[in-house]
Design an enzyme around this catalytic site. Structure first.
Site, short mmCIF file in Angstrom:
data_model
loop_
_atom_site.label_atom_id
_atom_site.label_comp_id
_atom_site.label_asym_id
_atom_site.label_seq_id
_atom_site.Cartn_x
_atom_site.Cartn_y
_atom_site.Cartn_z
N TYR A 107 33.63 -9.21 63.33
CA TYR A 107 33.47 -10.64 63.01
C TYR A 107 33.19 -10.81 61.51
O TYR A 107 33.88 -11.58 60.83
CB TYR A 107 32.34 -11.23 63.85
CG TYR A 107 31.88 -12.60 63.41
CD1 TYR A 107 32.66 -13.73 63.62
CD2 TYR A 107 30.64 -12.77 62.77
CE1 TYR A 107 32.23 -14.99 63.22
CE2 TYR A 107 30.20 -14.02 62.37
CZ TYR A 107 30.99 -15.12 62.59
OH TYR A 107 30.56 -16.36 62.17
N ASP A 135 46.69 -25.44 65.99
CA ASP A 135 46.28 -24.04 65.82
C ASP A 135 46.32 -23.62 64.34
O ASP A 135 47.39 -23.64 63.72
CB ASP A 135 47.25 -23.18 66.66
CG ASP A 135 46.83 -21.73 66.72
OD1 ASP A 135 45.93 -21.32 65.95
OD2 ASP A 135 47.42 -20.99 67.53
N ILE A 136 45.17 -23.20 63.82
CA ILE A 136 45.14 -22.85 62.38
C ILE A 136 45.90 -21.56 62.08
O ILE A 136 46.15 -21.25 60.93
CB ILE A 136 43.69 -22.75 61.83
CG1 ILE A 136 42.89 -21.63 62.51
CG2 ILE A 136 42.97 -24.08 61.93
CD1 ILE A 136 41.61 -21.25 61.78
N TRP A 186 22.57 -18.19 61.76
CA TRP A 186 21.75 -18.54 62.93
C TRP A 186 21.84 -20.04 63.28
O TRP A 186 20.84 -20.73 63.43
CB TRP A 186 20.28 -18.16 62.67
CG TRP A 186 20.01 -16.71 62.43
CD1 TRP A 186 20.86 -15.74 61.99
CD2 TRP A 186 18.74 -16.05 62.61
NE1 TRP A 186 20.21 -14.54 61.88
CE2 TRP A 186 18.91 -14.70 62.25
CE3 TRP A 186 17.47 -16.49 63.03
CZ2 TRP A 186 17.87 -13.77 62.31
CZ3 TRP A 186 16.43 -15.56 63.07
CH2 TRP A 186 16.63 -14.22 62.72
N ALA A 241 36.74 -21.56 63.74
CA ALA A 241 36.61 -20.11 63.55
C ALA A 241 36.62 -19.42 64.91
O ALA A 241 36.47 -20.06 65.95
CB ALA A 241 35.31 -19.78 62.82
N TYR A 242 36.79 -18.13 64.84
CA TYR A 242 36.52 -17.26 66.00
C TYR A 242 35.08 -16.81 65.83
O TYR A 242 34.77 -16.11 64.85
CB TYR A 242 37.48 -16.06 65.98
CG TYR A 242 37.27 -15.08 67.10
CD1 TYR A 242 38.13 -15.05 68.20
CD2 TYR A 242 36.22 -14.17 67.07
CE1 TYR A 242 37.93 -14.14 69.24
CE2 TYR A 242 36.02 -13.26 68.10
CZ TYR A 242 36.89 -13.26 69.18
OH TYR A 242 36.68 -12.36 70.20
N LYS A 274 35.61 -12.57 58.68
CA LYS A 274 35.16 -13.74 57.91
C LYS A 274 35.24 -13.44 56.40
O LYS A 274 35.60 -14.31 55.62
CB LYS A 274 33.73 -14.13 58.30
CG LYS A 274 33.56 -14.68 59.71
CD LYS A 274 34.21 -16.03 59.91
CE LYS A 274 33.51 -17.15 59.18
NZ LYS A 274 34.12 -18.47 59.49
N1 LIG Z 1 27.19 -20.13 65.22
C1 LIG Z 1 26.52 -19.44 64.30
O1 LIG Z 1 25.40 -19.00 64.52
C2 LIG Z 1 27.13 -19.22 62.93
C3 LIG Z 1 26.43 -18.45 62.02
C4 LIG Z 1 26.98 -18.25 60.74
C5 LIG Z 1 28.20 -18.82 60.42
N2 LIG Z 1 28.87 -19.54 61.35
C6 LIG Z 1 30.16 -20.13 60.96
O2 LIG Z 1 30.02 -21.54 61.04
C7 LIG Z 1 31.26 -22.14 61.42
C8 LIG Z 1 31.06 -23.06 62.60
O3 LIG Z 1 30.56 -22.29 63.69
P1 LIG Z 1 30.31 -22.93 65.12
O4 LIG Z 1 29.24 -22.11 65.76
O5 LIG Z 1 30.20 -24.40 65.01
O6 LIG Z 1 31.69 -22.55 65.82
P2 LIG Z 1 32.24 -22.99 67.26
O7 LIG Z 1 31.27 -23.85 67.97
O8 LIG Z 1 32.74 -21.74 67.92
O9 LIG Z 1 33.47 -23.92 66.87
C9 LIG Z 1 34.66 -23.42 66.37
C10 LIG Z 1 35.77 -24.34 66.78
O10 LIG Z 1 37.01 -23.81 66.28
C11 LIG Z 1 37.98 -23.90 67.31
N3 LIG Z 1 39.04 -22.92 67.13
C12 LIG Z 1 39.04 -21.61 67.47
N4 LIG Z 1 40.24 -21.06 67.21
C13 LIG Z 1 41.00 -22.03 66.66
C14 LIG Z 1 42.34 -22.09 66.19
N5 LIG Z 1 43.14 -21.01 66.22
N6 LIG Z 1 42.83 -23.27 65.71
C15 LIG Z 1 42.04 -24.36 65.67
N7 LIG Z 1 40.77 -24.38 66.12
C16 LIG Z 1 40.25 -23.23 66.61
C17 LIG Z 1 37.18 -23.62 68.57
O11 LIG Z 1 37.89 -24.01 69.71
P3 LIG Z 1 37.63 -23.19 71.10
O12 LIG Z 1 36.18 -23.33 71.40
O13 LIG Z 1 38.53 -23.88 72.06
O14 LIG Z 1 38.02 -21.77 70.81
C18 LIG Z 1 35.93 -24.45 68.31
O15 LIG Z 1 36.09 -25.80 68.71
C19 LIG Z 1 32.23 -20.97 61.64
O16 LIG Z 1 32.97 -20.74 60.49
C20 LIG Z 1 31.31 -19.79 61.88
O17 LIG Z 1 31.93 -18.56 61.52
C21 LIG Z 1 28.37 -19.76 62.60
#
Ligand SMILES: NC(=O)c1ccc[n+]([C@@H]2O[C@H](COP(=O)([O-])OP(=O)(O)OC[C@H]3O[C@@H](n4cnc5c(N)ncnc54)[C@H](OP(=O)(O)O)[C@@H]3O)[C@@H](O)[C@H]2O)c1
Length: 285
Positions: A123, A34-35, A148, A58-59, A127
């Site tokens: 959110y 857990d981060i 996106w 991330a959340y 961030k």
């Molecule tokens: N998705 C988008 O469209 C988007 C757009 C712009 C920026 N971003 C950024 O890009 C990055 C990657 O996004 P993504 O969509 O790949 O995210 P994601 O699929 O939600 O993956 C995030 C991972 O972090 C884990 N996590 C959550 N809380 C944690 C904790 N306390 N300790 C350790 N691990 C934890 C999650 O586990 P659980 O699933 O079990 O919670 C999940 O495996 C993030 O920083 C996000 O803010 C995403």
């Protein structure tokens, strides 16, 4: 050694896929380490020499964050701070992922790294606090703001559209929010490139695929390409609607088109057009 945090997420799993080929001895963790718990992070890497940390955890639930701001800030702001503390202790370089939602979307034209953030929702605010926590305590950071995202291993707009095209005859999609779809593979490749370059060009960077579109045009492109590849057979009527017609808990920025000039010139990148990356994604799945 490289430590990939968030390796089971959508982006993290693609980064892990590349690391298996380029840096076999990397270590990885996700929710089980857990981060938000600094001691747990320390225990996990206590005896290891870490040169790079990649934080993809991330959340990411944009609307849900409005109802649970405490949790969003705990993970995105405090979690990022904890990771930066470990990076400082280990003298490791940190690659951290942030978001276009740090901007309010009111700018005409593209956002550069020099533009002032002004997030609209929980959110984006959480961030942004994460970015600032990192900047306050370490110098060797790369904060990559992206947008996106879609990839094989996660919920995303492309999968949602493909599902809706199977379930419905008419699909309504907002046409007044502008930005750039980004394939996780392309961002993952850029992360690896920064590491391979052993770069010390620290700072904030914007990374998306090339081009600018809105969610309606993106949906139409998914439909047309999916039809061409016979992923869907029937005809769908895709209708553009306004943000007012599709209210969401979190307010979305109207325009988050980001300039990639800084990252392209710093790392000699050739970034793919979003349509070409979408094509590859649809072929892959
Ligand atoms: N998705 C988008 O469209 C988007 C757009 C712009 C920026 N971003 C950024 O890009 C990055 C990657 O996004 P993504 O969509 O790949 O995210 P994601 O699929 O939600 O993956 C995030 C991972 O972090 C884990 N996590 C959550 N809380 C944690 C904790 N306390 N300790 C350790 N691990 C934890 C999650 O586990 P659980 O699933 O079990 O919670 C999940 O495996 C993030 O920083 C996000 O803010 C995403």
């Amino acid at each position: 050694m490289i430590w990939l945090i968030g390796n089971k997420g959508m982006l993290g799993s693609d980064v892990g896929y590349f690391l298996k080929e380029t840096h076999k001895d990397y270590i990885a963790s996700d929710i089980e380490v857990d981060i938000t718990d600094l001691e747990e992070l320390k225990r996990f890497i206590s005896d290891k020499k870490i040169d790079w940390i990649i934080n993809c955890s991330a959340y990411t639930a944009v609307d849900k964050a409005e109802d649970e701001p405490g949790k969003a800030f705990k993970i995105n702001a405090e979690g990022a701070l904890n990771i930066a503390k470990i990076a400082r202790e280990k003298e490791a370089k940190l690659i951290h992922i942030s978001t276009d939602y740090v901007f309010d979307g009111e700018k005409n034209g593209s956002y550069t790294e020099d533009d002032d953030p002004n997030p609209m929702g929980v959110y984006g605010k959480s961030k942004l606090e994460g970015e600032r926590n990192i900047q306050n305590i370490i110098e060797k950071y790369f904060i990559l703001r992206t947008a996106w995202l879609y990839g094989k291993n996660g919920n995303n707009f492309v999968y949602t559209m493909l599902r809706l095209f199977k379930e419905k005859e008419v699909v309504k999609v907002v046409s007044d929010q502008w930005g750039t779809p980004t394939h996780t593979k392309d961002l993952a490749g850029t992360i690896i490139k920064i590491i391979q370059d052993k770069s010390d060009k620290y700072g904030i960077y914007h990374f998306t695929n090339e081009g600018r579109t809105n969610w309606y045009e993106f949906a139409k492109e998914i439909y047309e390409r999916a039809k061409k590849h016979k992923l869907i057979k029937k005809n769908i009527n895709i209708i553009p609607i306004t943000t007012e017609e599709y209210p969401t808990k979190a307010v979305r920025p109207k325009n988050t088109y980001m300039s990639k000039e800084k990252i392209k010139s710093s790392f000699g990148l050739n970034i793919r057009d979003w349509g070409n990356s979408l094509e590859e994604f649809l072929m892959d799945i």
